[in-house]
Scaffold this motif. Sequence first.
Motif, PDB file in Angstrom:
ATOM      1  N   ASP A 244     -29.113  23.909  55.167  1.00 27.52           N
ATOM      2  CA  ASP A 244     -28.200  23.783  54.038  1.00 27.52           C
ATOM      3  C   ASP A 244     -27.385  25.053  53.787  1.00 27.52           C
ATOM      4  O   ASP A 244     -26.315  24.993  53.186  1.00 27.52           O
ATOM      5  N   GLY A 245     -27.897  26.148  54.234  1.00 30.37           N
ATOM      6  CA  GLY A 245     -27.223  27.410  53.986  1.00 30.37           C
ATOM      7  C   GLY A 245     -27.991  28.260  52.978  1.00 30.37           C
ATOM      8  O   GLY A 245     -29.087  27.898  52.529  1.00 30.37           O
ATOM      9  N   TYR A 246     -27.396  29.390  52.603  1.00 30.19           N
ATOM     10  CA  TYR A 246     -28.060  30.351  51.715  1.00 30.19           C
ATOM     11  C   TYR A 246     -27.137  30.739  50.562  1.00 30.19           C
ATOM     12  O   TYR A 246     -25.918  30.875  50.729  1.00 30.19           O
ATOM     13  N   LYS A 247     -27.777  30.868  49.421  1.00 30.62           N
ATOM     14  CA  LYS A 247     -27.100  31.387  48.237  1.00 30.62           C
ATOM     15  C   LYS A 247     -27.532  32.834  48.057  1.00 30.62           C
ATOM     16  O   LYS A 247     -28.723  33.125  47.929  1.00 30.62           O
ATOM     17  N   CYS A 248     -26.556  33.755  48.039  1.00 24.85           N
ATOM     18  CA  CYS A 248     -26.863  35.186  48.000  1.00 24.85           C
ATOM     19  C   CYS A 248     -26.206  35.847  46.795  1.00 24.85           C
ATOM     20  O   CYS A 248     -25.097  35.454  46.388  1.00 24.85           O
ATOM     21  N   ALA A 249     -26.872  36.839  46.262  1.00 29.41           N
ATOM     22  CA  ALA A 249     -26.324  37.663  45.174  1.00 29.41           C
ATOM     23  C   ALA A 249     -26.319  39.120  45.625  1.00 29.41           C
ATOM     24  O   ALA A 249     -27.329  39.614  46.146  1.00 29.41           O
ATOM     25  N   MET A 250     -25.188  39.786  45.429  1.00 33.63           N
ATOM     26  CA  MET A 250     -25.040  41.167  45.891  1.00 33.63           C
ATOM     27  C   MET A 250     -24.380  42.024  44.798  1.00 33.63           C
ATOM     28  O   MET A 250     -23.154  42.005  44.638  1.00 33.63           O
ATOM     29  N   PRO A 251     -25.162  42.763  44.026  1.00 30.94           N
ATOM     30  CA  PRO A 251     -24.547  43.730  43.101  1.00 30.94           C
ATOM     31  C   PRO A 251     -23.998  44.926  43.874  1.00 30.94           C
ATOM     32  O   PRO A 251     -24.548  45.316  44.908  1.00 30.94           O
ATOM     33  N   ASP A 252     -22.902  45.487  43.389  1.00 30.06           N
ATOM     34  CA  ASP A 252     -22.273  46.585  44.128  1.00 30.06           C
ATOM     35  C   ASP A 252     -21.580  47.560  43.184  1.00 30.06           C
ATOM     36  O   ASP A 252     -21.387  47.290  41.994  1.00 30.06           O
ATOM     37  N   VAL A 253     -21.235  48.705  43.744  1.00 29.32           N
ATOM     38  CA  VAL A 253     -20.442  49.719  43.049  1.00 29.32           C
ATOM     39  C   VAL A 253     -19.265  50.065  43.954  1.00 29.32           C
ATOM     40  O   VAL A 253     -19.459  50.447  45.111  1.00 29.32           O
ATOM     41  N   LEU A 254     -18.060  49.919  43.444  1.00 29.31           N
ATOM     42  CA  LEU A 254     -16.853  50.223  44.209  1.00 29.31           C
ATOM     43  C   LEU A 254     -16.262  51.537  43.714  1.00 29.31           C
ATOM     44  O   LEU A 254     -16.338  51.849  42.525  1.00 29.31           O
ATOM     45  N   ASP A 255     -15.686  52.296  44.624  1.00 28.00           N
ATOM     46  CA  ASP A 255     -14.981  53.508  44.213  1.00 28.00           C
ATOM     47  C   ASP A 255     -13.830  53.780  45.165  1.00 28.00           C
ATOM     48  O   ASP A 255     -13.834  53.355  46.322  1.00 28.00           O
ATOM     49  N   GLY A 256     -12.818  54.465  44.648  1.00 23.17           N
ATOM     50  CA  GLY A 256     -11.649  54.784  45.454  1.00 23.17           C
ATOM     51  C   GLY A 256     -10.594  55.477  44.609  1.00 23.17           C
ATOM     52  O   GLY A 256     -10.704  55.568  43.382  1.00 23.17           O
ATOM     53  N   THR A 257      -9.563  55.967  45.282  1.00 23.89           N
ATOM     54  CA  THR A 257      -8.464  56.677  44.640  1.00 23.89           C
ATOM     55  C   THR A 257      -7.209  55.814  44.698  1.00 23.89           C
ATOM     56  O   THR A 257      -6.805  55.370  45.768  1.00 23.89           O
ATOM     57  N   ASN A 258      -6.596  55.601  43.545  1.00 20.08           N
ATOM     58  CA  ASN A 258      -5.454  54.699  43.434  1.00 20.08           C
ATOM     59  C   ASN A 258      -4.165  55.412  43.843  1.00 20.08           C
ATOM     60  O   ASN A 258      -3.455  55.981  43.015  1.00 20.08           O
ATOM     61  N   THR A 259      -3.845  55.371  45.135  1.00 16.33           N
ATOM     62  CA  THR A 259      -2.632  56.020  45.649  1.00 16.33           C
ATOM     63  C   THR A 259      -1.536  55.027  46.001  1.00 16.33           C
ATOM     64  O   THR A 259      -0.486  55.428  46.507  1.00 16.33           O
ATOM     65  N   GLY A 260      -1.762  53.748  45.755  1.00 19.38           N
ATOM     66  CA  GLY A 260      -0.750  52.735  46.032  1.00 19.38           C
ATOM     67  C   GLY A 260      -0.692  51.725  44.906  1.00 19.38           C
ATOM     68  O   GLY A 260      -1.588  51.678  44.048  1.00 19.38           O
ATOM     69  N   PRO A 261       0.348  50.910  44.850  1.00 21.71           N
ATOM     70  CA  PRO A 261       0.448  49.892  43.790  1.00 21.71           C
ATOM     71  C   PRO A 261      -0.695  48.895  43.891  1.00 21.71           C
ATOM     72  O   PRO A 261      -1.127  48.535  44.985  1.00 21.71           O
ATOM     73  N   SER A 262      -1.191  48.472  42.741  1.00 22.33           N
ATOM     74  CA  SER A 262      -2.318  47.549  42.690  1.00 22.33           C
ATOM     75  C   SER A 262      -1.938  46.319  41.878  1.00 22.33           C
ATOM     76  O   SER A 262      -0.819  46.202  41.372  1.00 22.33           O
ATOM     77  N   ALA A 263      -2.867  45.412  41.747  1.00 23.66           N
ATOM     78  CA  ALA A 263      -2.633  44.219  40.942  1.00 23.66           C
ATOM     79  C   ALA A 263      -2.554  44.548  39.458  1.00 23.66           C
ATOM     80  O   ALA A 263      -2.175  43.691  38.656  1.00 23.66           O
ATOM     81  N   TYR A 264      -2.891  45.791  39.085  1.00 22.48           N
ATOM     82  CA  TYR A 264      -2.899  46.193  37.682  1.00 22.48           C
ATOM     83  C   TYR A 264      -1.665  46.999  37.292  1.00 22.48           C
ATOM     84  O   TYR A 264      -1.366  47.140  36.107  1.00 22.48           O
TER      85      TYR A 264
END
Length: 373
Positions: A244-264
């Motif tokens: 049937d497949g697998y249901k997975c949960a993955m908590p994460d922390v993202l980081d980066g420097t905003n040097t280009g245009p974003s969706a915000y």
Amino acid sequence: WLKPFGPRRAVTAVSTSRPSSRRMTSLQQSLLRAEKEAPVCALSDGCSRQDTDSTAATDSEYWPSPSTTRRRYDRCVTDLKGSGRLQQSLQHPLCLPLVFASGLFLGALTFMAVHQFAHRELVSSAGDTYPTVAPPAIVPAEYFAAKPLDNSCLIHNLKVPEGPQTFDACEFVIRSTDEVWNLRGDVAAAIEKYFHEDYVNAGSWGRRGIGKKALFNAVLAEMRAFPDIKIHITDCVCKGNDIDGYKCAMPDVLDGTNTGPSAYGPATGKYARWTGIVESLVQKNAKTGQWQYVAEWGVHDEWALIQQLGLDFKKVPHPVRNNEPLHDCMPLLSSHPKLKMDRIDGELMQDHRQAVAWAKRTSLRAGKSEKNP
């Protein structure tokens, strides 16, 4: 009476009155060095030889008068006495502790000044904020008056169906995330390999992206906005089976420097770090035999991201309201009787499949029409 002897004899004649004085000896040496290194007229108050019309001036024009010599001698003696007093002061037993204490005092003043400046900068950058309110001492009566909600209806739909469990779903989640986001490899090939052609991408505010092309555009836009972006996986848990497949949960922390245009908004050049969690449906592709993401529901702290970027939230493009539907009693991924998506996202996937199939048929018909006009 000093003129016939010149400056050297004049100093010697004056110094003979106190032949045992060390200060007199130092004075003699200073004047002798000055005589050798500088022009002779430097010892007088008159003009230099070049300032006169005569090139054969007499000695009286260059040797100082007795009164001038005495004044300079007295000045040098006074300077030497002053330096002697300074040396005696430095040799005093309290001198070093006083200097040390003065340094500590000046350092404390400097620290206080810097601290006050930093505090003012922090307050000014924070701007006007709403005042904090202390929590109530008891449960508010309004809480008891509101309609209750019972989520226990979910439990029956969360039971894992029986089946073989040989596939390491968490390893798949970690490796695929690294290949797409972290390893700086062939991003297009990784997306083609790990994501289903009808992939459903659900995000904040109820936004949905359907299909591999929409995913590819979203990934590239995020990489342009944060070229040094990294996804730090903090945990992973999966349940399901190989059929049937697998249901997975993955908590994460993202980081980066905003040097280009974003969706915000436009690039800000600022570093940001934000947290979130992604739930995934991982199934084996029946056509290729490759395990792939079929759908993902990701929620990240976009408010914290926007705040760190220093953008005005009023100018950030977003829906007027959160359009994520309520899923009461029906989980995003139901496990009973088999693993499947919720009805709303399932219908979106089905609509995408039909649209893709219709586009293919239209393309084939157009090709046939060109061959057989």
